[in-house]
Write a protein that holds these residues in place. Structure first.
Motif, PDB file in Angstrom:
ATOM      1  N   THR A   1      75.289 -53.844  96.476  1.00 42.55           N
ATOM      2  CA  THR A   1      75.146 -56.274  96.757  1.00 42.55           C
ATOM      3  C   THR A   1      74.697 -55.941  97.293  1.00 42.55           C
ATOM      4  O   THR A   1      74.606 -55.769  98.798  1.00 42.55           O
ATOM      5  CB  THR A   1      76.920 -56.069  96.816  1.00 42.55           C
ATOM      6  N   VAL A   2      73.445 -56.799  97.706  1.00 44.51           N
ATOM      7  CA  VAL A   2      72.535 -57.845  98.207  1.00 44.51           C
ATOM      8  C   VAL A   2      73.592 -58.423  98.844  1.00 44.51           C
ATOM      9  O   VAL A   2      74.042 -59.547  98.461  1.00 44.51           O
ATOM     10  CB  VAL A   2      71.763 -58.323  98.058  1.00 44.51           C
ATOM     11  N   ILE A   3      73.701 -58.459 100.683  1.00 36.84           N
ATOM     12  CA  ILE A   3      74.695 -59.549 101.410  1.00 36.84           C
ATOM     13  C   ILE A   3      73.541 -59.638 102.591  1.00 36.84           C
ATOM     14  O   ILE A   3      72.457 -59.139 103.164  1.00 36.84           O
ATOM     15  CB  ILE A   3      75.875 -58.886 101.662  1.00 36.84           C
ATOM     16  N   THR A   4      74.327 -60.910 103.208  1.00 39.26           N
ATOM     17  CA  THR A   4      73.901 -61.498 104.272  1.00 39.26           C
ATOM     18  C   THR A   4      73.900 -60.741 105.534  1.00 39.26           C
ATOM     19  O   THR A   4      75.014 -59.578 105.440  1.00 39.26           O
ATOM     20  CB  THR A   4      73.799 -62.669 104.794  1.00 39.26           C
ATOM     21  N   MET A   5      73.043 -60.221 107.032  1.00 42.35           N
ATOM     22  CA  MET A   5      73.552 -59.496 108.300  1.00 42.35           C
ATOM     23  C   MET A   5      74.177 -60.311 109.018  1.00 42.35           C
ATOM     24  O   MET A   5      74.470 -59.934 110.098  1.00 42.35           O
ATOM     25  CB  MET A   5      71.546 -59.255 108.569  1.00 42.35           C
ATOM     26  N   GLU A   6      74.848 -61.270 108.361  1.00 49.03           N
ATOM     27  CA  GLU A   6      75.711 -62.095 109.217  1.00 49.03           C
ATOM     28  C   GLU A   6      76.590 -61.770 109.913  1.00 49.03           C
ATOM     29  O   GLU A   6      77.533 -60.903 109.084  1.00 49.03           O
ATOM     30  CB  GLU A   6      75.733 -64.023 108.366  1.00 49.03           C
ATOM     31  N   TYR A   7      77.287 -61.388 111.215  1.00 46.75           N
ATOM     32  CA  TYR A   7      78.410 -60.999 111.445  1.00 46.75           C
ATOM     33  C   TYR A   7      78.932 -62.111 112.007  1.00 46.75           C
ATOM     34  O   TYR A   7      79.146 -63.089 112.177  1.00 46.75           O
ATOM     35  CB  TYR A   7      78.386 -60.418 112.775  1.00 46.75           C
ATOM     36  N   LEU A   8      80.771 -61.403 111.066  1.00 45.56           N
ATOM     37  CA  LEU A   8      81.683 -62.318 111.414  1.00 45.56           C
ATOM     38  C   LEU A   8      82.924 -61.602 111.304  1.00 45.56           C
ATOM     39  O   LEU A   8      83.563 -61.024 111.590  1.00 45.56           O
ATOM     40  CB  LEU A   8      81.884 -62.865 109.827  1.00 45.56           C
ATOM     41  N   SER A   9      83.203 -62.119 113.095  1.00 45.97           N
ATOM     42  CA  SER A   9      84.276 -61.785 113.229  1.00 45.97           C
ATOM     43  C   SER A   9      85.568 -61.515 112.462  1.00 45.97           C
ATOM     44  O   SER A   9      85.490 -62.429 112.171  1.00 45.97           O
ATOM     45  CB  SER A   9      84.704 -62.375 115.472  1.00 45.97           C
ATOM     46  N   GLY A  10      86.719 -60.945 112.451  1.00 42.92           N
ATOM     47  CA  GLY A  10      87.339 -60.427 111.885  1.00 42.92           C
ATOM     48  C   GLY A  10      87.601 -60.428 110.313  1.00 42.92           C
ATOM     49  O   GLY A  10      88.212 -60.213 109.777  1.00 42.92           O
ATOM     50  N   ARG A  11      85.850 -59.481 110.483  1.00 40.32           N
ATOM     51  CA  ARG A  11      85.797 -59.573 108.805  1.00 40.32           C
ATOM     52  C   ARG A  11      85.777 -57.486 108.826  1.00 40.32           C
ATOM     53  O   ARG A  11      85.163 -57.316 109.864  1.00 40.32           O
ATOM     54  CB  ARG A  11      84.762 -60.457 108.028  1.00 40.32           C
ATOM     55  N   LEU A  12      87.154 -57.404 108.208  1.00 36.36           N
ATOM     56  CA  LEU A  12      85.987 -55.801 107.426  1.00 36.36           C
ATOM     57  C   LEU A  12      85.662 -55.994 105.566  1.00 36.36           C
ATOM     58  O   LEU A  12      85.882 -56.806 105.130  1.00 36.36           O
ATOM     59  CB  LEU A  12      87.432 -55.291 107.444  1.00 36.36           C
ATOM     60  N   ASN A  13      84.076 -54.902 105.296  1.00 38.64           N
ATOM     61  CA  ASN A  13      84.012 -55.123 104.832  1.00 38.64           C
ATOM     62  C   ASN A  13      84.005 -53.381 103.352  1.00 38.64           C
ATOM     63  O   ASN A  13      83.981 -52.311 104.698  1.00 38.64           O
ATOM     64  CB  ASN A  13      82.050 -54.753 104.513  1.00 38.64           C
ATOM     65  N   PHE A  14      84.200 -53.837 102.717  1.00 32.82           N
ATOM     66  CA  PHE A  14      84.383 -52.490 101.780  1.00 32.82           C
ATOM     67  C   PHE A  14      82.827 -52.140 101.007  1.00 32.82           C
ATOM     68  O   PHE A  14      83.246 -53.002  99.929  1.00 32.82           O
ATOM     69  CB  PHE A  14      85.860 -52.426 101.165  1.00 32.82           C
ATOM     70  N   GLU A  15      82.600 -51.329 100.864  1.00 24.47           N
ATOM     71  CA  GLU A  15      81.948 -50.986 100.222  1.00 24.47           C
ATOM     72  C   GLU A  15      82.449 -49.802  98.386  1.00 24.47           C
ATOM     73  O   GLU A  15      82.798 -48.922  99.241  1.00 24.47           O
ATOM     74  CB  GLU A  15      80.687 -49.773 100.336  1.00 24.47           C
ATOM     75  N   VAL A  16      82.771 -50.278  97.201  1.00 28.82           N
ATOM     76  CA  VAL A  16      83.685 -49.971  96.595  1.00 28.82           C
ATOM     77  C   VAL A  16      83.187 -49.524  94.980  1.00 28.82           C
ATOM     78  O   VAL A  16      82.356 -49.710  94.540  1.00 28.82           O
ATOM     79  CB  VAL A  16      84.999 -50.709  95.947  1.00 28.82           C
TER      80      VAL A  16
END
Length: 71
Positions: free
Chosen positions: A45-60
């Motif tokens: 999935t194409v996503i931005t490289m913007e860092y957001l504190s408090g966010r957890l990303n999963f590759e499923v």
């Protein structure tokens, strides 16, 4: 000058502990541990490289967390 907005802190949680969990279980556990945003993504999935504190990303893939990372 305006004050800096209050940004959420990352919980003291190791993203590696989510690898191998079912997507729904991982999302519920992450929210219970204090992550303000939980995002599940398909591999590639194409996503931005913007860092957001408090966010957890999963590759499923096939319903299981293959990789997890902060931001």
């Amino acid at each position: 000058m305006a004050p800096d907005p209050l940004l959420p802190n990352d919980p003291a949680d190791d993203p590696e502990t989510y690898t191998g969990l079912a997507r729904q279980d991982a999302e519920e556990q992450a929210r219970a541990r204090g992550w303000t945003t939980v995002r599940s993504l398909a591999p590639g999935t194409v996503i931005t490289m913007e860092y957001l504190s408090g966010r957890l990303n999963f590759e499923v893939e096939d319903g299981r967390v293959r990789r997890a990372w902060k931001g």
